[in-house]
Design a protein around this motif. Sequence first.
Motif, PDB file in Angstrom:
ATOM      1  N   GLN A  16      22.061   9.968  46.072  1.00 12.79           N
ATOM      2  CA  GLN A  16      21.136   8.852  45.961  1.00 12.79           C
ATOM      3  C   GLN A  16      19.825   9.285  45.326  1.00 12.79           C
ATOM      4  OE1 GLN A  16      21.003   7.689  50.028  1.00 12.79           O
ATOM      5  NE2 GLN A  16      23.137   7.111  50.077  1.00 12.79           N
ATOM      6  N   SER A  17      19.835  10.366  44.595  1.00 13.37           N
ATOM      7  CA  SER A  17      18.616  10.885  43.991  1.00 13.37           C
ATOM      8  C   SER A  17      18.294  10.136  42.703  1.00 13.37           C
ATOM      9  CB  SER A  17      18.771  12.371  43.678  1.00 13.37           C
ATOM     10  OG  SER A  17      19.713  12.563  42.637  1.00 13.37           O
ATOM     11  N   LYS A  18      17.018  10.121  42.361  1.00 13.32           N
ATOM     12  CA  LYS A  18      16.576   9.503  41.111  1.00 13.32           C
ATOM     13  C   LYS A  18      17.216  10.195  39.924  1.00 13.32           C
ATOM     14  CE  LYS A  18      12.392   8.320  38.527  1.00 13.32           C
ATOM     15  NZ  LYS A  18      10.904   8.369  38.517  1.00 13.32           N
ATOM     16  N   GLU A  19      17.359  11.508  40.027  1.00 14.19           N
ATOM     17  CA  GLU A  19      17.937  12.273  38.915  1.00 14.19           C
ATOM     18  C   GLU A  19      19.388  11.878  38.659  1.00 14.19           C
ATOM     19  OE1 GLU A  19      14.392  14.182  40.432  1.00 14.19           O
ATOM     20  OE2 GLU A  19      16.239  13.561  41.459  1.00 14.19           O
ATOM     21  N   LEU A  20      20.146  11.708  39.735  1.00 12.40           N
ATOM     22  CA  LEU A  20      21.547  11.332  39.571  1.00 12.40           C
ATOM     23  C   LEU A  20      21.669   9.896  39.064  1.00 12.40           C
ATOM     24  CD1 LEU A  20      24.312  12.581  39.835  1.00 12.40           C
ATOM     25  CD2 LEU A  20      24.496  11.577  42.104  1.00 12.40           C
ATOM     26  N   HIS A  21      20.764   9.015  39.536  1.00 10.48           N
ATOM     27  CA  HIS A  21      20.756   7.643  39.036  1.00 10.48           C
ATOM     28  C   HIS A  21      20.502   7.632  37.532  1.00 10.48           C
ATOM     29  CE1 HIS A  21      18.753   3.467  38.762  1.00 10.48           C
ATOM     30  NE2 HIS A  21      20.043   3.292  38.858  1.00 10.48           N
ATOM     31  N   ASN A  22      19.535   8.420  37.088  1.00 11.87           N
ATOM     32  CA  ASN A  22      19.242   8.500  35.654  1.00 11.87           C
ATOM     33  C   ASN A  22      20.430   9.076  34.880  1.00 11.87           C
ATOM     34  OD1 ASN A  22      16.669   7.413  35.846  1.00 11.87           O
ATOM     35  ND2 ASN A  22      15.690   9.401  36.133  1.00 11.87           N
ATOM     36  N   TYR A  23      21.136  10.011  35.491  1.00 12.97           N
ATOM     37  CA  TYR A  23      22.329  10.564  34.844  1.00 12.97           C
ATOM     38  C   TYR A  23      23.373   9.474  34.625  1.00 12.97           C
ATOM     39  CZ  TYR A  23      26.775  13.009  34.359  1.00 12.97           C
ATOM     40  OH  TYR A  23      28.001  13.411  33.912  1.00 12.97           O
ATOM     41  N   ILE A  24      23.589   8.640  35.652  1.00  8.67           N
ATOM     42  CA  ILE A  24      24.554   7.541  35.538  1.00  8.67           C
ATOM     43  C   ILE A  24      24.137   6.583  34.440  1.00  8.67           C
ATOM     44  CG2 ILE A  24      25.492   5.524  36.735  1.00  8.67           C
ATOM     45  CD1 ILE A  24      25.300   7.197  39.342  1.00  8.67           C
ATOM     46  N   LEU A  25      22.850   6.233  34.407  1.00  8.30           N
ATOM     47  CA  LEU A  25      22.361   5.307  33.387  1.00  8.30           C
ATOM     48  C   LEU A  25      22.598   5.870  31.982  1.00  8.30           C
ATOM     49  CD1 LEU A  25      18.974   4.128  34.958  1.00  8.30           C
ATOM     50  CD2 LEU A  25      21.104   2.824  34.809  1.00  8.30           C
ATOM     51  N   LYS A  26      22.213   7.113  31.774  1.00 10.49           N
ATOM     52  CA  LYS A  26      22.285   7.699  30.436  1.00 10.49           C
ATOM     53  C   LYS A  26      23.723   7.972  29.999  1.00 10.49           C
ATOM     54  CE  LYS A  26      17.721   9.860  30.709  1.00 10.49           C
ATOM     55  NZ  LYS A  26      16.965  11.144  30.788  1.00 10.49           N
ATOM     56  N   THR A  27      24.582   8.283  30.963  1.00 13.71           N
ATOM     57  CA  THR A  27      25.949   8.678  30.626  1.00 13.71           C
ATOM     58  C   THR A  27      26.906   7.492  30.534  1.00 13.71           C
ATOM     59  OG1 THR A  27      25.606  10.790  31.757  1.00 13.71           O
ATOM     60  CG2 THR A  27      27.883  10.152  31.301  1.00 13.71           C
ATOM     61  N   SER A  28      26.809   6.571  31.500  1.00 12.54           N
ATOM     62  CA  SER A  28      27.832   5.535  31.616  1.00 12.54           C
ATOM     63  C   SER A  28      27.347   4.113  31.353  1.00 12.54           C
ATOM     64  CB  SER A  28      28.440   5.568  33.028  1.00 12.54           C
ATOM     65  OG  SER A  28      28.956   6.844  33.327  1.00 12.54           O
ATOM     66  N   VAL A  29      26.037   3.888  31.479  1.00 15.72           N
ATOM     67  CA  VAL A  29      25.536   2.521  31.401  1.00 15.72           C
ATOM     68  C   VAL A  29      24.899   2.217  30.051  1.00 15.72           C
ATOM     69  CG1 VAL A  29      24.007   0.798  32.447  1.00 15.72           C
ATOM     70  CG2 VAL A  29      25.211   2.451  33.900  1.00 15.72           C
ATOM     71  N   TYR A  30      23.859   2.947  29.678  1.00 18.33           N
ATOM     72  CA  TYR A  30      23.141   2.638  28.450  1.00 18.33           C
ATOM     73  C   TYR A  30      24.017   2.698  27.192  1.00 18.33           C
ATOM     74  CZ  TYR A  30      18.741   2.848  31.089  1.00 18.33           C
ATOM     75  OH  TYR A  30      17.720   2.630  31.977  1.00 18.33           O
ATOM     76  N   PRO A  31      24.976   3.654  27.094  1.00 18.66           N
ATOM     77  CA  PRO A  31      25.811   3.665  25.886  1.00 18.66           C
ATOM     78  C   PRO A  31      26.654   2.398  25.703  1.00 18.66           C
ATOM     79  CG  PRO A  31      25.924   5.781  27.000  1.00 18.66           C
ATOM     80  CD  PRO A  31      25.228   4.837  27.930  1.00 18.66           C
ATOM     81  N   ARG A  32      26.907   1.659  26.794  1.00 22.88           N
ATOM     82  CA  ARG A  32      27.723   0.449  26.731  1.00 22.88           C
ATOM     83  C   ARG A  32      26.902  -0.832  26.855  1.00 22.88           C
ATOM     84  NH1 ARG A  32      33.343   0.701  28.052  1.00 22.88           N
ATOM     85  NH2 ARG A  32      34.130   2.827  27.953  1.00 22.88           N
ATOM     86  N   GLU A  33      25.600  -0.700  27.007  1.00 25.21           N
ATOM     87  CA  GLU A  33      24.740  -1.860  27.206  1.00 25.21           C
ATOM     88  C   GLU A  33      24.574  -2.632  25.896  1.00 25.21           C
ATOM     89  OE1 GLU A  33      20.525  -2.530  29.491  1.00 25.21           O
ATOM     90  OE2 GLU A  33      20.541  -1.035  27.874  1.00 25.21           O
ATOM     91  N   PRO A  34      24.941  -3.919  25.859  1.00 21.70           N
ATOM     92  CA  PRO A  34      24.760  -4.709  24.642  1.00 21.70           C
ATOM     93  C   PRO A  34      23.300  -4.733  24.199  1.00 21.70           C
ATOM     94  CG  PRO A  34      26.175  -5.870  26.180  1.00 21.70           C
ATOM     95  CD  PRO A  34      25.611  -4.687  26.919  1.00 21.70           C
TER      96      PRO A  34
END
Length: 237
Positions: A16-34
């Motif tokens: 639940q760390s901020k660092e891991l959240h940012n990892y998820i965003l950069k790796t799995s979310v932002y690349p697919r964000e319209p």
Amino acid sequence: MDSFDARIDDNPTILQSKELHNYILKTSVYPREPAALKEIREATASHSHAFYATDPDVGQLIAMMLKLVNAKKTIEIGVFTGYSLLLTALNIPEDGKIIAVDPNREAYEIGAPIIEKAGVIKKIKFIESPGLPILDKLLEDKSNEGSFDFAFIDADKYNYWNYHQRIMKLVRVGGLLMYDNTLFGGAMIGPETQMVDVKRPHLHGIIEFNKAIATDDRVELCHIPSGDGVTICKRIR
């Protein structure tokens, strides 16, 4: 216990760390964000209440849930600048409809031009109002009962259970209800004395909602620590 389990026990905040959240965003979310969603996210970033916006990883989850239930008719209580609203509009069919309710039209109008440019504004009926009066009005028409496929609630937290009782009548059996901020920054496990007075009714509302929803046998339930906590309910009766 394997070595991974041991690491989690030694450091329970690792997932639940901020660092891991940012990892998820950069790796799995932002690349697919319209592009349109990115635009509305960036347009919201300078707002004084930008933290009201739906977390993009929660948005990705919403998109998957919409597709899993083949949602066509949805309702959203709490719109802010419209990130989750635009996301929903992009993931329902061309003839899909969204009733979107929020008392703050000024915030909605930040995202409205982006939603219009994305070509999905025709799917949206925005109603400037608190949520409960609109839900009560919808329920006056019996044809609305069980007619919605999906609901997303991200409004005043002290009314979450009141919203749930009404929306359960509007969403069909097999449909989904999603509630945002159901971990409220982890405040329910921290000292309440550190919380400003204006937030306490919201915290108490979330605590009572979490207790009540856990015993509601009308739904299947999943409570996950994505974003600020999201609770997913499937209506089963």
